[in-house]
Design a protein around this motif. Structure first.
Motif, PDB file in Angstrom:
ATOM      1  N   UNK A  60       0.807  -1.216   0.000  1.00  0.00           N
ATOM      2  CA  UNK A  60       0.000   0.000   0.000  1.00  0.00           C
ATOM      3  C   UNK A  60       0.837   1.262   0.000  1.00  0.00           C
ATOM      4  N   UNK A  61       1.795   1.350   0.927  1.00  0.00           N
ATOM      5  CA  UNK A  61       2.647   2.531   0.997  1.00  0.00           C
ATOM      6  C   UNK A  61       3.457   2.729  -0.282  1.00  0.00           C
ATOM      7  N   UNK A  86      -8.278   2.380  -0.890  1.00  0.00           N
ATOM      8  CA  UNK A  86      -8.266   1.194  -0.030  1.00  0.00           C
ATOM      9  C   UNK A  86      -6.988   0.381  -0.206  1.00  0.00           C
ATOM     10  N   UNK A  87      -6.485   0.283  -1.456  1.00  0.00           N
ATOM     11  CA  UNK A  87      -5.242  -0.461  -1.685  1.00  0.00           C
ATOM     12  C   UNK A  87      -4.069   0.254  -1.017  1.00  0.00           C
ATOM     13  N   UNK A  88      -4.017   1.576  -1.155  1.00  0.00           N
ATOM     14  CA  UNK A  88      -2.906   2.325  -0.579  1.00  0.00           C
ATOM     15  C   UNK A  88      -2.927   2.311   0.948  1.00  0.00           C
ATOM     16  N   UNK A 106      -6.373  -1.466   3.256  1.00  0.00           N
ATOM     17  CA  UNK A 106      -7.662  -1.975   3.713  1.00  0.00           C
ATOM     18  C   UNK A 106      -8.079  -3.162   2.863  1.00  0.00           C
ATOM     19  N   UNK A 107      -7.501  -3.238   1.666  1.00  0.00           N
ATOM     20  CA  UNK A 107      -7.665  -4.391   0.779  1.00  0.00           C
ATOM     21  C   UNK A 107      -6.441  -4.434  -0.120  1.00  0.00           C
ATOM     22  N   UNK A 108      -6.302  -5.490  -0.921  1.00  0.00           N
ATOM     23  CA  UNK A 108      -5.157  -5.607  -1.808  1.00  0.00           C
ATOM     24  C   UNK A 108      -5.608  -5.967  -3.217  1.00  0.00           C
ATOM     25  N   UNK A 109      -4.901  -5.437  -4.221  1.00  0.00           N
ATOM     26  CA  UNK A 109      -5.230  -5.803  -5.604  1.00  0.00           C
ATOM     27  C   UNK A 109      -4.854  -7.262  -5.875  1.00  0.00           C
ATOM     28  N   UNK A 110      -5.679  -7.942  -6.693  1.00  0.00           N
ATOM     29  CA  UNK A 110      -5.291  -9.297  -7.076  1.00  0.00           C
ATOM     30  C   UNK A 110      -4.188  -9.220  -8.123  1.00  0.00           C
ATOM     31  N   UNK A 132       2.654   1.681  -3.352  1.00  0.00           N
ATOM     32  CA  UNK A 132       1.758   2.135  -4.414  1.00  0.00           C
ATOM     33  C   UNK A 132       1.507   3.633  -4.309  1.00  0.00           C
ATOM     34  N   UNK A 133       1.290   4.108  -3.095  1.00  0.00           N
ATOM     35  CA  UNK A 133       1.039   5.536  -2.897  1.00  0.00           C
ATOM     36  C   UNK A 133       2.264   6.358  -3.265  1.00  0.00           C
ATOM     37  N   UNK A 134       3.434   5.888  -2.862  1.00  0.00           N
ATOM     38  CA  UNK A 134       4.674   6.588  -3.173  1.00  0.00           C
ATOM     39  C   UNK A 134       4.914   6.663  -4.674  1.00  0.00           C
ATOM     40  N   UNK A 135       4.699   5.544  -5.362  1.00  0.00           N
ATOM     41  CA  UNK A 135       4.903   5.509  -6.811  1.00  0.00           C
ATOM     42  C   UNK A 135       3.891   6.399  -7.529  1.00  0.00           C
ATOM     43  N   UNK A 136       2.671   6.385  -7.062  1.00  0.00           N
ATOM     44  CA  UNK A 136       1.632   7.218  -7.689  1.00  0.00           C
ATOM     45  C   UNK A 136       1.978   8.703  -7.559  1.00  0.00           C
ATOM     46  N   UNK A 137       2.399   9.110  -6.373  1.00  0.00           N
ATOM     47  CA  UNK A 137       2.748  10.519  -6.171  1.00  0.00           C
ATOM     48  C   UNK A 137       3.967  10.914  -7.003  1.00  0.00           C
ATOM     49  N   UNK A 138       4.928   9.978  -7.167  1.00  0.00           N
ATOM     50  CA  UNK A 138       6.108  10.265  -7.988  1.00  0.00           C
ATOM     51  C   UNK A 138       5.730  10.503  -9.445  1.00  0.00           C
ATOM     52  N   UNK A 139       4.657   9.858  -9.893  1.00  0.00           N
ATOM     53  CA  UNK A 139       4.166  10.037 -11.268  1.00  0.00           C
ATOM     54  C   UNK A 139       3.210  11.214 -11.394  1.00  0.00           C
ATOM     55  N   UNK A 140       2.911  11.868 -10.249  1.00  0.00           N
ATOM     56  CA  UNK A 140       1.959  12.984 -10.226  1.00  0.00           C
ATOM     57  C   UNK A 140       0.569  12.567 -10.687  1.00  0.00           C
ATOM     58  N   UNK A 141       0.186  11.332 -10.369  1.00  0.00           N
ATOM     59  CA  UNK A 141      -1.155  10.846 -10.674  1.00  0.00           C
ATOM     60  C   UNK A 141      -2.033  10.970  -9.442  1.00  0.00           C
ATOM     61  N   UNK A 142      -3.286  11.324  -9.651  1.00  0.00           N
ATOM     62  CA  UNK A 142      -4.262  11.241  -8.572  1.00  0.00           C
ATOM     63  C   UNK A 142      -4.794   9.813  -8.515  1.00  0.00           C
ATOM     64  N   UNK A 143      -5.463   9.478  -7.419  1.00  0.00           N
ATOM     65  CA  UNK A 143      -6.079   8.153  -7.311  1.00  0.00           C
ATOM     66  C   UNK A 143      -7.128   7.969  -8.400  1.00  0.00           C
ATOM     67  N   UNK A 144      -7.830   9.031  -8.734  1.00  0.00           N
ATOM     68  CA  UNK A 144      -8.832   8.955  -9.802  1.00  0.00           C
ATOM     69  C   UNK A 144      -8.176   8.664 -11.146  1.00  0.00           C
ATOM     70  N   UNK A 145      -7.017   9.285 -11.409  1.00  0.00           N
ATOM     71  CA  UNK A 145      -6.313   9.054 -12.673  1.00  0.00           C
ATOM     72  C   UNK A 145      -5.821   7.611 -12.783  1.00  0.00           C
ATOM     73  N   UNK A 146      -5.324   7.048 -11.685  1.00  0.00           N
ATOM     74  CA  UNK A 146      -4.877   5.656 -11.713  1.00  0.00           C
ATOM     75  C   UNK A 146      -6.054   4.730 -12.003  1.00  0.00           C
TER      76      UNK A 146
END
Length: 232
Positions: free
Chosen positions: A6-7, A41-43, A46-50, A9-23
């Motif tokens: 989770x952490x 929830x994944x970040x 609270x749950x994990x992607x398959x 995924x959040x770090x990588x998303x922010x490095x790409x300047x993507x919002x959760x909606x964009x992902x």
């Protein structure tokens, strides 16, 4: 093994300047229907992607070594490299893809072997006349050399290692314009160079792949000219 999915995924998303909606929107391009709440929830774990979702996320977020990035397991070709080293390795891999010789899908041809000019002047030698009045011999181009190649030169020195070695024959397509990031043959201040053209902050440079060599800044008053692009 510490799986901080989770952490990370959040770090990588922010490095790409993507919002959760964009992902979430990008995942739809892989055939997956999720919303920003699912990414949240994944970040927050609270749950994990398959597995299929996870692999798509790796592609979206630019992860090419999931074992290292998510679990800290050092295996494969990047083992022992830090983040800066891994980035440099990726840059070299990108350069290799520009040269048909190193691709696993080279262009095939039924044409007979071609004879192309191999000029006497090594790439690092100074010459204002270069191709116009230089001696050359005709050599057979190997099968991997693409049809776009017009002539060949021999590398002199180690400034473009590890991609190009001293004494190696390289194959060039004649063209007067190259884009940033492309490797080619250039004449600058009456010297002939094999370099990577780099454009940064409004300035242009000739850059060696070997880090022990400094960039050469291109200035308008010194007669810069592109001769061709390396194709193999």
């Amino acid at each position: 093994m510490n799986l901080s999915i989770g952490n990370t995924l959040a770090e990588l998303r922010r490095a790409k300047n993507h919002t959760q909606k964009e992902v979430a929107s990008r995942l739809s391009g892989y055939g997956f229907s999720v919303n920003a709440k699912t990414i949240y929830n994944w970040e927050k774990e609270l749950s994990q992607p398959n597995i299929p979702y996870f692999l798509a996320l790796c592609d979206i977020l630019g992860v090419d070594d999931a074992l290292w990035r998510f679990a800290g397991i050092h295996k494969g070709p990047y083992a022992g490299l830090n983040q800066a080293g891994r980035q440099k390795a990726r840059e070299l891999i990108d350069l290799l893809f520009q040269i048909d010789k190193y691709r696993d899908d080279p262009k095939e041809s039924d044409d007979p072997p071609r004879l192309l000019r191999l000029y006497d002047i090594p790439v690092s030698a100074g010459s204002g006349i270069f191709l116009d009045d230089s001696g050359y011999e005709m050599i057979e181009a190997p099968e991997y050399v693409p049809a776009s190649a017009d002539f060949a030169l021999r590398v002199s020195g180690d400034s473009m290692e590890p991609l190009f070695q001293d004494g190696q024959v390289i194959w060039i397509k004649e063209q007067e314009t190259l884009g940033g990031g492309e490797i080619g043959i250039f004449i600058y201040f009456d010297d002939v160079y094999l370099k990577k053209l780099v454009v940064e902050s409004g300035k242009a440079y000739l850059r060696s792949l070997n880090p022990k060599y400094s960039d050469i800044e291109i200035k308008e008053d010194f007669g810069f000219k592109a001769i061709g692009k390396i194709v193999s």
